[in-house]
Write a protein that holds these residues in place. Structure first.
Motif, PDB file in Angstrom:
ATOM      1  N   PRO A 100       0.821  -1.232   0.000  1.00 42.37           N
ATOM      2  CA  PRO A 100       0.000   0.000   0.000  1.00 42.37           C
ATOM      3  C   PRO A 100       0.848   1.273   0.000  1.00 42.37           C
ATOM      4  CG  PRO A 100       0.003  -0.967   2.176  1.00 42.37           C
ATOM      5  CD  PRO A 100       0.873  -1.847   1.330  1.00 42.37           C
ATOM      6  N   TYR A 101       1.820   1.317  -0.911  1.00 39.90           N
ATOM      7  CA  TYR A 101       2.591   2.541  -1.172  1.00 39.90           C
ATOM      8  C   TYR A 101       3.427   2.974   0.036  1.00 39.90           C
ATOM      9  CZ  TYR A 101      -0.531   2.685  -5.197  1.00 39.90           C
ATOM     10  OH  TYR A 101      -1.228   2.357  -6.331  1.00 39.90           O
ATOM     11  N   ASN A 111      -3.846  10.111  -5.365  1.00 39.23           N
ATOM     12  CA  ASN A 111      -5.227   9.772  -5.010  1.00 39.23           C
ATOM     13  C   ASN A 111      -6.071   9.471  -6.263  1.00 39.23           C
ATOM     14  OD1 ASN A 111      -7.966   9.869  -3.473  1.00 39.23           O
ATOM     15  ND2 ASN A 111      -6.333   9.829  -1.934  1.00 39.23           N
ATOM     16  N   ARG A 112      -7.391   9.619  -6.126  1.00 37.90           N
ATOM     17  CA  ARG A 112      -8.269   9.033  -7.146  1.00 37.90           C
ATOM     18  C   ARG A 112      -8.681  10.003  -8.243  1.00 37.90           C
ATOM     19  NH1 ARG A 112      -8.983   6.696  -2.340  1.00 37.90           N
ATOM     20  NH2 ARG A 112      -8.897   4.422  -2.332  1.00 37.90           N
ATOM     21  N   LEU A 136      -6.106   5.150  -9.158  1.00 38.34           N
ATOM     22  CA  LEU A 136      -5.531   5.511  -7.853  1.00 38.34           C
ATOM     23  C   LEU A 136      -4.023   5.666  -7.990  1.00 38.34           C
ATOM     24  CD1 LEU A 136      -5.840   5.845  -4.705  1.00 38.34           C
ATOM     25  CD2 LEU A 136      -5.428   3.381  -4.548  1.00 38.34           C
ATOM     26  N   HIS A 137      -3.515   6.801  -7.492  1.00 38.43           N
ATOM     27  CA  HIS A 137      -2.067   7.013  -7.347  1.00 38.43           C
ATOM     28  C   HIS A 137      -1.277   6.754  -8.638  1.00 38.43           C
ATOM     29  CE1 HIS A 137      -2.758   7.742  -3.208  1.00 38.43           C
ATOM     30  NE2 HIS A 137      -2.713   6.520  -2.748  1.00 38.43           N
ATOM     31  N   HIS A 209       3.997   9.036   0.199  1.00 42.01           N
ATOM     32  CA  HIS A 209       3.005   8.190   0.875  1.00 42.01           C
ATOM     33  C   HIS A 209       3.593   7.475   2.109  1.00 42.01           C
ATOM     34  CE1 HIS A 209      -0.552   5.667   1.211  1.00 42.01           C
ATOM     35  NE2 HIS A 209      -1.071   6.235   0.130  1.00 42.01           N
ATOM     36  N   TYR A 211       3.994   6.136   5.755  1.00 47.06           N
ATOM     37  CA  TYR A 211       3.120   5.829   6.897  1.00 47.06           C
ATOM     38  C   TYR A 211       3.930   6.091   8.165  1.00 47.06           C
ATOM     39  CZ  TYR A 211      -0.062   3.129   3.843  1.00 47.06           C
ATOM     40  OH  TYR A 211      -0.937   2.728   2.863  1.00 47.06           O
ATOM     41  N   LEU A 241     -14.809   6.630  -2.140  1.00 49.22           N
ATOM     42  CA  LEU A 241     -13.766   7.596  -1.735  1.00 49.22           C
ATOM     43  C   LEU A 241     -13.459   8.618  -2.828  1.00 49.22           C
ATOM     44  CD1 LEU A 241     -11.452   5.088   0.189  1.00 49.22           C
ATOM     45  CD2 LEU A 241     -12.975   6.792   1.193  1.00 49.22           C
ATOM     46  N   ASP A 275      -9.793   8.960   5.796  1.00 50.01           N
ATOM     47  CA  ASP A 275      -9.188   8.782   4.475  1.00 50.01           C
ATOM     48  C   ASP A 275      -9.753   9.892   3.584  1.00 50.01           C
ATOM     49  OD1 ASP A 275      -7.926   7.915   2.226  1.00 50.01           O
ATOM     50  OD2 ASP A 275      -8.880   5.942   2.144  1.00 50.01           O
ATOM     51  N   GLN A 310      -4.022  14.554   2.368  1.00 50.79           N
ATOM     52  CA  GLN A 310      -4.788  13.327   2.555  1.00 50.79           C
ATOM     53  C   GLN A 310      -4.325  12.735   3.880  1.00 50.79           C
ATOM     54  OE1 GLN A 310      -7.069  12.433   0.218  1.00 50.79           O
ATOM     55  NE2 GLN A 310      -7.796  10.531   1.127  1.00 50.79           N
ATOM     56  N   TYR A 312      -4.729   9.766   6.103  1.00 43.47           N
ATOM     57  CA  TYR A 312      -5.200   8.394   5.930  1.00 43.47           C
ATOM     58  C   TYR A 312      -4.679   7.568   7.096  1.00 43.47           C
ATOM     59  CZ  TYR A 312      -5.211   3.615   4.071  1.00 43.47           C
ATOM     60  OH  TYR A 312      -5.365   2.266   3.921  1.00 43.47           O
ATOM     61  N   PHE A 316      -6.889   0.164   5.591  1.00 41.23           N
ATOM     62  CA  PHE A 316      -6.914  -1.092   4.829  1.00 41.23           C
ATOM     63  C   PHE A 316      -5.780  -2.035   5.228  1.00 41.23           C
ATOM     64  CE2 PHE A 316      -8.981   2.042   1.935  1.00 41.23           C
ATOM     65  CZ  PHE A 316     -10.253   1.482   1.958  1.00 41.23           C
ATOM     66  N   GLU A 339      -0.403  13.007   3.353  1.00 32.56           N
ATOM     67  CA  GLU A 339       0.004  13.153   1.952  1.00 32.56           C
ATOM     68  C   GLU A 339      -0.391  14.549   1.478  1.00 32.56           C
ATOM     69  OE1 GLU A 339      -1.821   9.632  -0.136  1.00 32.56           O
ATOM     70  OE2 GLU A 339      -2.225   9.147   1.947  1.00 32.56           O
TER      71      GLU A 339
HETATM   72  C1  BGC Z   1      -5.782   6.545  -0.153  1.00 36.64           C
HETATM   73  C2  BGC Z   1      -6.384   5.292   0.422  1.00 36.64           C
HETATM   74  C3  BGC Z   1      -5.587   4.117  -0.071  1.00 36.64           C
HETATM   75  C4  BGC Z   1      -4.155   4.302   0.354  1.00 36.64           C
HETATM   76  C5  BGC Z   1      -3.252   3.191  -0.110  1.00 36.64           C
HETATM   77  C6  BGC Z   1      -4.382   6.643   0.317  1.00 36.64           C
HETATM   78  O1  BGC Z   1      -3.789   7.790  -0.214  1.00 36.64           O
HETATM   79  O2  BGC Z   1      -6.514   7.682   0.185  1.00 36.64           O
HETATM   80  O3  BGC Z   1      -7.743   5.175   0.073  1.00 36.64           O
HETATM   81  O4  BGC Z   1      -6.091   2.914   0.415  1.00 36.64           O
HETATM   82  O5  BGC Z   1      -3.675   5.511  -0.145  1.00 36.64           O
HETATM   83  O6  BGC Z   1      -3.389   2.958  -1.444  1.00 36.64           O
END
Ligand code: BGC
Length: 374
Positions: A100-101, A111-112, A136-137, A209, A211, A241, A275, A310, A312, A316, A339
């Motif tokens: 997950p990045y 993002n989306r 996404l991303h 990204h 964490y 989202l 998120d 963002q 988050y 997930f 982010e």
């Molecule tokens: C997104 C999440 C996503 C996460 C990992 C975040 O920037 O907002 O929805 O699950 O990145 O991909």
């Protein structure tokens, strides 16, 4: 190389008018040279890990695959150093499906983008759909999976990363040239400067990204972290989202972090967890928030040029990732991301600020994560 950097980052690194609030200042003091270690290979191309140290107790490690930050090592209130980012033991972790990045650069569009499509004038562009029919991303092979050209910059604890994304990659128009400079400052700041130019109009939204878990592995979640964001509003989202296009006040909602608040206090009142994109009402590079872990005493401020972040909470994460650092269990809320960014889905949201970069113009963004003890 200095000349290259200054011309690439003109208006950012070289002619920066400076933040309006107090943020990290660079020092010209001598710092240890950047160390380079082999870190495996991707499709026959070698990957290296670059260790930035400032001689002041902080170390940052970056690999040129995805421009990934693998380590941010800072002392706690008792002087014990620890890595405050979620990470893996090896490249295999970063390469695994569903990573997950962790620590990655994100582009061409963070993002989306809804339904993985957008228009520029009359032309429609279709993107790789990698998230419930949305993009996404940056798509299937975003900037997080690119091998960046890395150049340690002399005289400073700075690493220049460069990547060219060809016209049509992941469906995006135009050749995009991106440069990122990671700088570890003398006063324990990690500064990230981004620049991009294009030869055709294209949407651009770059971020990192990472964490964070400021307990450095002592606390299995970030629910006890205390967050403050100078964000009076946020962009609500639908079930997928995707922003609804509205910008709503945070006051009186669980999204209100204008006064410092424990992340866990209201998270149960937000479906799925935090998120969302928070909106700063400010101009230019400014300090916009802080994160504090009372257990370790680590305190981090966030400064950015960007209009949004963002936030988050690792909703997930479910403990299924392999090759985690020292076998750590990364379950739900094990780390949180801040982010800094332009608003998600802006290419389809007429009410949001425009994110289309045109030929001749220069995309820039600067973000500083500044560490101390409280
Ligand atoms: C997104 C999440 C996503 C996460 C990992 C975040 O920037 O907002 O929805 O699950 O990145 O991909």
């Amino acid at each position: 190389m200095t000349i290259v950097t200054c011309s690439l980052l003109a208006g950012s690194a070289c002619n920066n008018a400076g933040p309006k609030k107090s943020v990290a200042e660079d020092s010209t003091a001598a710092v240890p040279a950047i160390e380079v270690q082999p870190y495996g290979e991707v499709d026959g191309e070698p990957v290296s890990q670059y260790t930035l140290a400032n001689g002041k107790g902080m170390i940052v490690k970056v690999i040129n695959y995805g421009g990934i930050i693998t380590d941010i090592i800072t002392p706690d209130k008792d002087g014990n150093a620890g890595n405050v980012v979620l990470s893996y033991d090896s490249l295999a972790g970063y390469r695994q499906k569903g990573n997950p990045y962790f620590g990655t650069l994100v582009g061409r569009y963070a993002n989306r983008i809804a339904k993985a499509r957008f228009n520029i004038d009359a032309a429609e562009y279709k993107l790789a759909a990698n998230n419930n029919g949305n993009s996404l991303h940056g798509g299937l092979k975003g900037f997080d999976k690119a091998i960046w050209k890395a150049t340690p910059l002399p005289g400073d604890s700075s690493l220049l990363l460069e990547h060219t994304s060809p016209d049509g990659e992941e469906g995006y128009p135009g050749t995009l040239q991106a440069q990122v400079i990671y700088t570890l400052t003398a006063n324990n700041g990690l500064k990230i400067e981004y620049v991009a130019t294009t030869d055709k109009p294209t949407p651009v939204n770059l971020t990192n990204h990472t964490y964070f878990n400021l307990s450095a592995g002592k606390d299995s979640t970030i629910l006890n972290h205390v967050l403050q964001l100078d964000a009076p509003s946020y962009t609500p989202v639908d079930a997928q989202l995707i922003p609804t296009g509205k910008i709503e006040p945070v006051k009186g909602t669980p999204m209100d972090f204008t006064t410092a608040k424990r992340v866990g206090d209201d998270i149960g009142n937000v479906k799925g967890g935090y998120d969302h994109n928070w909106v700063f009402e400010k101009e230019g590079l400014q300090t916009v928030g802080s994160l504090y872990d009372p257990g370790s005493g680590r305190f981090m401020t966030l400064a950015t040029s960007e209009p949004g972040v963002q936030f988050y909470t690792g909703n997930f994460l479910d403990g299924s990732l392999k090759f985690t650092r020292n076998g750590a269990y990364y379950g739900k809320n094990a780390g949180l991301c801040l982010e800094t960014q332009r608003f998600p889905d802006s290419p389809n949201q007429p009410s949001f600020p425009n994110t289309i970069l045109k030929p001749g113009a220069r995309y820039t963004q600067t973000t500083i994560y500044q560490f101390s003890i409280k």
